[in-house]
Enzyme design. Structure first.
Site, PDB file in Angstrom:
ATOM      1  N   CYS A 113       1.283   7.688  -7.130  1.00  0.00           N
ATOM      2  CA  CYS A 113       0.422   6.513  -6.967  1.00  0.00           C
ATOM      3  C   CYS A 113      -0.559   6.612  -5.798  1.00  0.00           C
ATOM      4  CB  CYS A 113       1.287   5.272  -6.805  1.00  0.00           C
ATOM      5  SG  CYS A 113       2.560   5.123  -8.068  1.00  0.00           S
ATOM      6  N   HIS A 259      -2.699   0.024  -3.689  1.00  0.00           N
ATOM      7  CA  HIS A 259      -1.957   0.345  -4.907  1.00  0.00           C
ATOM      8  C   HIS A 259      -1.235  -0.910  -5.374  1.00  0.00           C
ATOM      9  CE1 HIS A 259       0.700   1.970  -7.797  1.00  0.00           C
ATOM     10  NE2 HIS A 259       1.771   1.971  -7.018  1.00  0.00           N
ATOM     11  N   ASN A 289       1.714  -1.904 -12.728  1.00  0.00           N
ATOM     12  CA  ASN A 289       1.628  -0.682 -11.920  1.00  0.00           C
ATOM     13  C   ASN A 289       1.151   0.460 -12.812  1.00  0.00           C
ATOM     14  OD1 ASN A 289       2.089   1.673 -10.469  1.00  0.00           O
ATOM     15  ND2 ASN A 289       4.076   1.052  -9.688  1.00  0.00           N
TER      16      ASN A 289
END
Length: 332
Positions: A113, A259, A289
């Protein structure tokens, strides 16, 4: 040459929308439980007509169009992904083929990520060389393919999507802070399933590097509470360290694009930075996500919606499996 110029951005999101309510048919959960713990309401899932390379290529085309750059003018394609469709060749090479970027070299990086922060840093270093003029950075992920749909603590979190940026060198301000924390590497992983092969002892126990590695079987395993503790420490640290390199404070940033892993993580990180939540871009409600695509999608939204303007100081910051983390601060 100090920094980068973002000439254009783009994104691709699958059509299929999966809501919190959709999960009630497969695991013991509800919309309120998911929403209050994560901030998520829906996410996008790709079908088999939308592989990782395809989503990345569509995002790349969108970014090139916005930048007014032809694919043949791209010198380098850098792709971030943890969900490639092939072991080999790289997703970047597949995207290069789809785009017809005949003059580029292409490769992938895998830092989960944190991808955009690492990719922007790497692109900036290549752009310092005279033979690289234009870099296409693409983040593309299909996390729905490596999700355990029997694990209610993780299956609700992830979504699919892609986004891209076209970069060239500039004299604009830029700094980065990248790091990986080996003590937490076992907290978030997805292990490749073991295949039986002839000529070897297939009954030999797997030599594991992570505890409970056998539970993965190709799906994401995560220690949620420990990852939360790590993320709420790592993200503020990365922002502060990147700002220090430019002799500015986090308060002088115009926008932070974090993020999108969990709303509580973002909220806690902003409190530690002594900054209002309004100073960061949050889209976790709509996409969940999306791993390395997360910050890239957020950046494209901010550009297209006019949330950042030329001259603004912007920070992208993320964390992911590894455990990796990092931030880039740049003048847009």
């Amino acid at each position: 040459m100090n920094g980068i110029d973002i000439l254009g951005t783009g994104r691709y999101l699958p059509e299929k929308v999966v809501t919190n309510g959709d999960f009630t048919s497969i695991v013991d959960t509800c919309d309120e439980w998911i929403g209050t713990r994560t901030g998520m309401k829906k996410r996008r899932f790709a079908d088999n007509s939308e592989p990782v390379w395809y989503m990345g290529a569509m995002a790349g085309e969108d970014a090139l169009k916005a930048a007014g750059i032809r694919a043949s003018d791209v010198d380098m394609i850098l792709v971030t992904t943890v969900t490639p469709d092939f072991y080999t060749p790289s997703t970047a090479c597949q995207i290069q083929l789809k785009l017809g970027a005949k003059n580029a070299f292409a490769f992938d990086i895998s830092v989960a990520c944190s991808g955009v922060a690492y990719a922007f840093d790497m692109a900036r270093r290549y752009l310092a060389c005279d033979d690289v003029k234009t870099v296409l950075v693409i983040s593309t992920e299909r996390l729905s393919q490596i999700t355990n749909y029997k694990d209610r603590s993780t299956c609700i979190l992830f979504g699919d999507g892609a986004a891209a940026s076209v970069l060239q060198a500039s004299g604009k301000r830029f700094s980065s802070y990248l790091k990986s924390d080996l003590d937490g590497s076992h907290l978030l992983f997805a292990a490749r399933p073991v295949r039986e092969i002839p000529f070897v002892d297939n009954t030999a126990p797997v030599r594991e590097i992570f505890p409970e590695q056998e539970k993965s079987n190709g799906c994401i395993v995560m220690g949620g509470n420990d990852v939360y503790k790590f993320a709420t420490r790592a993200m503020p640290e990365a922002v502060v360290k990147a700002c220090e390199k430019l002799n500015i404070t986090p308060g002088e940033l115009d926008l932070i694009i974090p993020h999108q892993a969990n709303y509580r993580i973002i909220e806690t990180a902003m409190k530690k930075l002594l900054l209002p939540i309004e100073k960061c871009h949050v889209n976790i409600r709509d996409y969940g996500n999306t791993s390395s695509a997360s910050m890239a999608i957020g950046l494209d939204e901010c550009v297209r919606e006019g949330l950042i303007k030329r001259g603004d100081m912007v920070c992208v910051v993320g964390f992911g499996a590894g455990l990796t983390y990092g931030a880039c601060v740049f003048e847009y």
